[in-house]
Scaffold this active site. Structure first.
Site, short mmCIF file in Angstrom:
data_model
loop_
_atom_site.label_atom_id
_atom_site.label_comp_id
_atom_site.label_asym_id
_atom_site.label_seq_id
_atom_site.Cartn_x
_atom_site.Cartn_y
_atom_site.Cartn_z
N TYR A 28 0.82 -1.22 0.00
CA TYR A 28 0.00 0.00 0.00
C TYR A 28 0.85 1.27 0.00
O TYR A 28 0.67 2.15 0.83
CB TYR A 28 -0.95 0.00 1.21
CG TYR A 28 -2.05 -1.03 1.06
CD1 TYR A 28 -3.20 -0.72 0.33
CD2 TYR A 28 -1.94 -2.30 1.61
CE1 TYR A 28 -4.21 -1.65 0.17
CE2 TYR A 28 -2.94 -3.24 1.44
CZ TYR A 28 -4.08 -2.91 0.72
OH TYR A 28 -5.06 -3.83 0.56
N TYR A 156 -12.17 -7.21 7.04
CA TYR A 156 -11.02 -7.32 6.14
C TYR A 156 -10.77 -8.81 5.88
O TYR A 156 -10.66 -9.59 6.83
CB TYR A 156 -9.76 -6.67 6.74
CG TYR A 156 -8.57 -6.85 5.80
CD1 TYR A 156 -8.47 -6.09 4.63
CD2 TYR A 156 -7.61 -7.84 6.04
CE1 TYR A 156 -7.43 -6.30 3.74
CE2 TYR A 156 -6.57 -8.04 5.15
CZ TYR A 156 -6.48 -7.27 4.00
OH TYR A 156 -5.46 -7.48 3.11
N ASP A 257 -13.40 -16.31 9.22
CA ASP A 257 -12.05 -15.96 8.82
C ASP A 257 -11.23 -15.74 10.09
O ASP A 257 -11.34 -14.70 10.74
CB ASP A 257 -12.08 -14.69 7.95
CG ASP A 257 -10.69 -14.22 7.54
OD1 ASP A 257 -9.69 -14.72 8.09
OD2 ASP A 257 -10.61 -13.33 6.67
N LYS A 286 -1.61 -16.55 8.62
CA LYS A 286 -0.75 -15.70 9.45
C LYS A 286 0.08 -16.47 10.49
O LYS A 286 1.15 -16.94 10.16
CB LYS A 286 -1.57 -14.57 10.06
CG LYS A 286 -1.95 -13.55 8.98
CD LYS A 286 -2.38 -12.21 9.53
CE LYS A 286 -2.40 -11.16 8.45
NZ LYS A 286 -3.72 -10.65 8.10
C1 LIG Z 1 -4.27 -10.73 6.75
C2 LIG Z 1 -5.65 -11.21 6.62
C3 LIG Z 1 -6.11 -11.82 5.43
C4 LIG Z 1 -5.23 -11.95 4.20
O1 LIG Z 1 -4.11 -12.74 4.43
P1 LIG Z 1 -2.84 -12.59 3.45
O2 LIG Z 1 -1.91 -13.66 3.94
O3 LIG Z 1 -2.30 -11.20 3.66
O4 LIG Z 1 -3.30 -12.82 2.08
C5 LIG Z 1 -7.41 -12.27 5.40
N1 LIG Z 1 -8.22 -12.15 6.47
C6 LIG Z 1 -7.82 -11.59 7.63
C7 LIG Z 1 -8.77 -11.51 8.78
C8 LIG Z 1 -6.53 -11.09 7.74
O5 LIG Z 1 -6.14 -10.50 8.88
#
Ligand SMILES: *Cc1c(COP(=O)(O)O)cnc(C)c1O
Length: 437
Positions: A28, A156, A257, A286
């Protein structure tokens, strides 16, 4: 434990910052008017060492990932020993121990109903996979109208097109990509705070959306309990209980997620445990590899998997080149074993206490709108956006690594951080916030 890192040689030449400025894109950012970047020569324990020798206490865990800190001897060993067997083989038609053992751990750690594991390369891709699974599930049942997603604002879910389509439409800047991304359904973000009760009125908007559009909706996707990069908001776990009921009554799948929240960050192994609710599909990423490599997983229930595979063409339509990379699986497996080998809940609780007391003095400052802490996540929300380059420099000068965005200065330290280091980190944040008005 970290002696090994200190023996590591540092490159003899200095990092070519001019080349970086002229040729490299950072997340970004502009390449024509780039903000300063700080050259790191190594990282160990909870420290990032800059090229000029300055040592910063890391308050970000490299975006939720490095829960055990950096250059951990156990994780290093896991990668090295796997590399000596094989770094990568294709997953089509082949399998290997690191993938199988990691899948066993994931199936054991997540709700009982989640039994099928799909590995992919990043969080965003695991979200794409989850969305495809949901749509293919309904297609297999012959219901092709259910091919859109419902989500809440302030979410997100990643930067690829499918994931982007369910990010907050304002902060995700959908308008830029109008026409190129699928338009999804957005309900109000959960308004009930973490420690507040949640009532039916908190779900009134999403209820109406489901009532009107359930025949077009494949799934609801949501970050359980903590909305991360979309606003660092914590909401009442009971919201998820009610959401599960709504999804069931309207025949819509539920996707959690947990890419940011998974692996202990909120004080539970997965944030869904605060509510004891199981989704139909779950994304993890992550911290999955302890921040060592990029890897993600999408878990699905037996029902979702079987339905997909009973339809036409009888297989799930996805298969990345680097699926289940053995190095990434091996280090992920070691990271989970490491996490389970000590009382991580006590560590996260200790960090929660330290973040609460350390950030308390921010609460009274004029520039501050709210201070909130959950598990090993501390957030100072300001009234107006920060000057990122300026604040970044002030924090670096105080010996800490924190990367604010928008109106948020937030901390998510590695779980191994000592109280003394956490004290320095929170004091630096409060000092810098104090200078804002
Ligand atoms: C970081 C994140 C993503 C995307 O993961 P990337 O490894 O950056 O593609 C998706 N959902 C959540 C909640 C995140 O924090």
């Amino acid at each position: 434990m970290f002696t090994q890192s200190n023996a590591m040689p540092v490159p003899s030449h200095s990092i070519d910052l001019d080349f970086d400025r002229c040729h490299l894109w950072h997340p970004y950012t502009s390449v024509t008017n780039p903000l300063p970047v700080y050259p790191v020569s190594r990282a160990y324990d909870v420290f990032l060492e800059l090229e000029d020798g300055r040592r910063l206490i890391d308050g970000m865990s490299s975006w939720w990932a490095a829960i055990h800190g950096y250059n951990h001897s156990v994780l290093n060993e896991a990668i090295v020993s796997q590399m000596q067997r094989m770094s990568h083989v294709m997953f089509g038609g082949l399998t290997h121990d690191p993938a199988v053992e990691l899948a066993k751990q994931l199936v054991a750690l997540t709700p009982q109903s989640l039994q099928k594991v799909f590995f992919s390369d990043s969080g965003s891709v695991s979200v794409e996979v989850a969305i495809k699974m949901a749509i293919q599930y309904w297609a297999s049942l012959g219901i092709i109208s259910k091919n859109r997603l419902l989500t809440v604002r302030s979410g997100y879910h990643g930067d690829t097109f499918g994931a982007m389509s369910v990010c907050d439409p304002v902060t995700g800047m959908h308008s830029l990509f109008k026409g190129a991304i699928q338009e999804q359904f957005f309900a109000e973000a959960p308004a009930c705070r973490f420690d507040e009760p949640c009532t039916d009125s908190d779900l009134a908007d999403i209820h109406v959306m489901l009532e009107r559009h359930h025949m077009e909706i494949a799934a609801v996707i949501i970050e359980p309990v903590v909305q991360g990069a979309g606003g660092m908001r914590f909401y009442a776990p009971h919201y998820l209980v009610k959401l599960r009921e709504l999804c069931d009554s309207f025949g819509v799948l539920l996707i959690f997620d947990e890419i940011a929240t998974g692996f202990g960050r909120t004080g539970r192994m997965f944030a869904l445990e605060h509510a004891a609710v199981a989704p139909d599909i779950l994304c993890a990423g992550k911290a999955l590899t302890g921040g060592y490599m990029t890897l993600a997983a999408t878990l699905a229930t037996e029902r979702v998997a079987e339905t997909i595979c009973s339809g036409n063409p009888g297989v799930f339509m996805h298969g990345p080149t680097f699926m289940a990379n053995p190095l990434a699986c091996a280090v992920a497996s070691a990271s989970i074993t490491l996490l389970e080998s000590y009382d991580w809940k006590a560590s996260v609780l200790r960090l929660e206490t330290g973040l609460l007391s350390g950030l308390e003095s921010c609460r009274e400052m004029r520039s501050v709108k709210d201070v909130r802490v959950l598990g090993a996540i501390g957030v100072v929300e300001l009234h107006s956006p920060v000057d990122m380059a300026l604040v970044q420099k002030q924090l670096v000068d105080k010996g800490v690594w924190v990367r604010p965005f928008g109106r948020l200065v937030y901390l998510m330290p590695p779980f191994i951080m000592h109280d003394e280091e956490l004290g320095i980190l929170t004091a630096a944040v409060c000092d810098v916030v104090k200078t804002m008005c």
